[in-house]
Scaffold this motif. Structure first.
Motif, short mmCIF file in Angstrom:
data_model
loop_
_atom_site.label_atom_id
_atom_site.label_comp_id
_atom_site.label_asym_id
_atom_site.label_seq_id
_atom_site.Cartn_x
_atom_site.Cartn_y
_atom_site.Cartn_z
N MET A 172 -13.74 -23.25 -11.18
CA MET A 172 -13.19 -24.60 -11.26
C MET A 172 -13.61 -25.28 -12.56
SD MET A 172 -11.21 -25.53 -8.76
CE MET A 172 -11.27 -27.29 -9.00
N ALA A 173 -14.88 -25.14 -12.92
CA ALA A 173 -15.39 -25.78 -14.13
C ALA A 173 -14.67 -25.22 -15.37
CB ALA A 173 -16.90 -25.58 -14.25
N ARG A 174 -14.46 -23.91 -15.42
CA ARG A 174 -13.79 -23.30 -16.58
C ARG A 174 -12.33 -23.74 -16.65
NH1 ARG A 174 -18.13 -22.83 -16.29
NH2 ARG A 174 -19.62 -21.56 -17.37
N MET A 175 -11.67 -23.85 -15.52
CA MET A 175 -10.28 -24.29 -15.54
C MET A 175 -10.19 -25.72 -16.08
SD MET A 175 -7.30 -24.44 -12.61
CE MET A 175 -7.87 -25.96 -11.88
N LYS A 176 -11.11 -26.58 -15.64
CA LYS A 176 -11.11 -27.97 -16.11
C LYS A 176 -11.40 -28.05 -17.60
CE LYS A 176 -12.21 -29.96 -11.64
NZ LYS A 176 -13.23 -30.57 -10.79
N ILE B 30 0.86 -1.18 0.00
CA ILE B 30 0.00 0.00 0.00
C ILE B 30 0.89 1.23 0.00
CG2 ILE B 30 -1.84 1.24 1.21
CD1 ILE B 30 -2.41 -1.45 2.69
N LEU B 31 0.72 2.08 -1.00
CA LEU B 31 1.45 3.34 -1.08
C LEU B 31 0.43 4.45 -1.25
CD1 LEU B 31 4.26 2.19 -3.55
CD2 LEU B 31 4.50 2.56 -1.09
N GLY B 32 -0.05 4.97 -0.12
CA GLY B 32 -1.10 5.98 -0.18
C GLY B 32 -2.36 5.38 -0.77
N GLU B 33 -2.82 5.92 -1.89
CA GLU B 33 -4.01 5.42 -2.57
C GLU B 33 -3.70 4.24 -3.49
OE1 GLU B 33 -7.40 6.45 -2.46
OE2 GLU B 33 -6.67 7.39 -0.62
N LEU B 34 -2.42 3.96 -3.72
CA LEU B 34 -2.02 2.88 -4.62
C LEU B 34 -1.91 1.57 -3.85
CD1 LEU B 34 0.80 4.70 -6.60
CD2 LEU B 34 -1.55 4.30 -7.34
N VAL B 35 -2.52 0.53 -4.39
CA VAL B 35 -2.42 -0.79 -3.78
C VAL B 35 -2.01 -1.79 -4.85
CG1 VAL B 35 -4.09 -0.32 -1.95
CG2 VAL B 35 -4.87 -1.33 -4.08
N LEU B 36 -1.30 -2.82 -4.44
CA LEU B 36 -0.79 -3.83 -5.37
C LEU B 36 -1.90 -4.71 -5.94
CD1 LEU B 36 1.76 -5.33 -6.53
CD2 LEU B 36 1.51 -6.85 -4.58
N VAL B 37 -2.92 -4.99 -5.15
CA VAL B 37 -3.93 -5.97 -5.56
C VAL B 37 -5.01 -5.36 -6.44
CG1 VAL B 37 -3.57 -7.55 -3.62
CG2 VAL B 37 -5.24 -5.70 -3.43
N ASP B 38 -5.58 -6.22 -7.29
CA ASP B 38 -6.74 -5.90 -8.10
C ASP B 38 -7.96 -6.55 -7.46
OD1 ASP B 38 -5.15 -4.76 -10.15
OD2 ASP B 38 -4.96 -6.69 -11.18
N ALA B 39 -9.12 -6.07 -7.83
CA ALA B 39 -10.37 -6.76 -7.50
C ALA B 39 -10.72 -7.60 -8.72
CB ALA B 39 -11.47 -5.77 -7.18
N ALA B 40 -10.60 -8.90 -8.60
CA ALA B 40 -10.81 -9.82 -9.71
C ALA B 40 -12.20 -10.43 -9.61
CB ALA B 40 -9.76 -10.91 -9.69
N HIS B 41 -12.96 -10.40 -10.70
CA HIS B 41 -14.26 -11.07 -10.74
C HIS B 41 -14.03 -12.58 -10.86
CE1 HIS B 41 -15.83 -7.08 -11.85
NE2 HIS B 41 -16.96 -7.52 -11.35
N LEU B 42 -14.78 -13.34 -10.09
CA LEU B 42 -14.73 -14.80 -10.22
C LEU B 42 -15.47 -15.23 -11.49
CD1 LEU B 42 -15.22 -15.62 -6.47
CD2 LEU B 42 -13.15 -15.96 -7.82
N ILE B 43 -16.72 -14.81 -11.62
CA ILE B 43 -17.43 -14.96 -12.89
C ILE B 43 -17.30 -13.60 -13.57
CG2 ILE B 43 -19.61 -15.48 -14.05
CD1 ILE B 43 -20.49 -16.94 -11.48
N PRO B 44 -16.66 -13.54 -14.72
CA PRO B 44 -16.40 -12.24 -15.36
C PRO B 44 -17.67 -11.38 -15.47
CG PRO B 44 -15.33 -13.99 -16.59
CD PRO B 44 -16.21 -14.66 -15.55
N MET C 77 -5.41 -16.45 -13.02
CA MET C 77 -6.79 -16.90 -12.84
C MET C 77 -7.61 -16.59 -14.10
SD MET C 77 -9.63 -16.16 -9.86
CE MET C 77 -10.22 -14.57 -10.50
N ASP C 78 -7.42 -15.41 -14.68
CA ASP C 78 -8.17 -15.05 -15.88
C ASP C 78 -7.83 -15.93 -17.07
OD1 ASP C 78 -9.65 -13.12 -14.61
OD2 ASP C 78 -8.59 -11.42 -15.50
N ARG C 79 -6.70 -16.60 -17.02
CA ARG C 79 -6.31 -17.53 -18.09
C ARG C 79 -6.51 -18.98 -17.69
NH1 ARG C 79 -4.87 -12.80 -18.28
NH2 ARG C 79 -4.44 -11.72 -20.23
#
Length: 133
Positions: free
Chosen positions: A126-130, A33-47, A70-72
């Motif tokens: 899980m289903a999409r990865m399989k 965390i650097l002020g307003e900057l954060v390393l993580v994204d908010a990732a959708h599980l189901i796009p 995860m997106d791939r």
């Protein structure tokens, strides 16, 4: 304006999800965390393009690398609250070893249950990865 509303929607989802996960990657635990900057994204599980669902329970906080993976469909959080890794990865290749280390490791979940990922969203991943294996 539709673009303005879209931006507000994305911002609200990102802020809620990253805060719920205490700005920590649910896969590796990285937190920067650097002020307003954060390393993580908010990732959708189901796009969002498929679900139109910005409920925080359809998301998780992930660092850039794990969000990309995860997106791939190289990694997937499962309904058992463990990470699962695609059989397409090869442990002989140095760049893939870090992802392979996640296999069967616990998802780092938010402290508040109301923000835990929905089971059907985890099943979808899980289903999409399989399917992509």
């Amino acid at each position: 304006d539709q673009g303005f509303a879209e931006g507000i929607r994305r911002t609200a989802f990102r802020r809620t999800v990253t805060k719920a996960y205490d700005y920590q990657c649910a896969a590796c635990g990285s937190r920067v965390i650097l002020g307003e900057l954060v390393l993580v994204d908010a990732a959708h599980l189901i796009p969002f393009s498929e679900s139109h669902d910005d409920d925080p329970c359809n998301g998780m906080a992930l660092c850039k690398n794990h969000h990309w993976a995860m997106d791939r469909y190289l990694i997937a959080p499962g309904p058992d609250h463990l990470w699962h890794v695609s059989g397409r990865l090869d442990d002989r290749l140095e760049g893939q070893q870090e992802l392979l280390k996640l296999d069967r490791r616990g998802i780092l979940l938010p402290t508040k249950m109301k923000y835990h990922p929905r089971e059907e969203a985890l099943q979808w991943r899980m289903a999409r990865m399989k399917e992509c294996a």
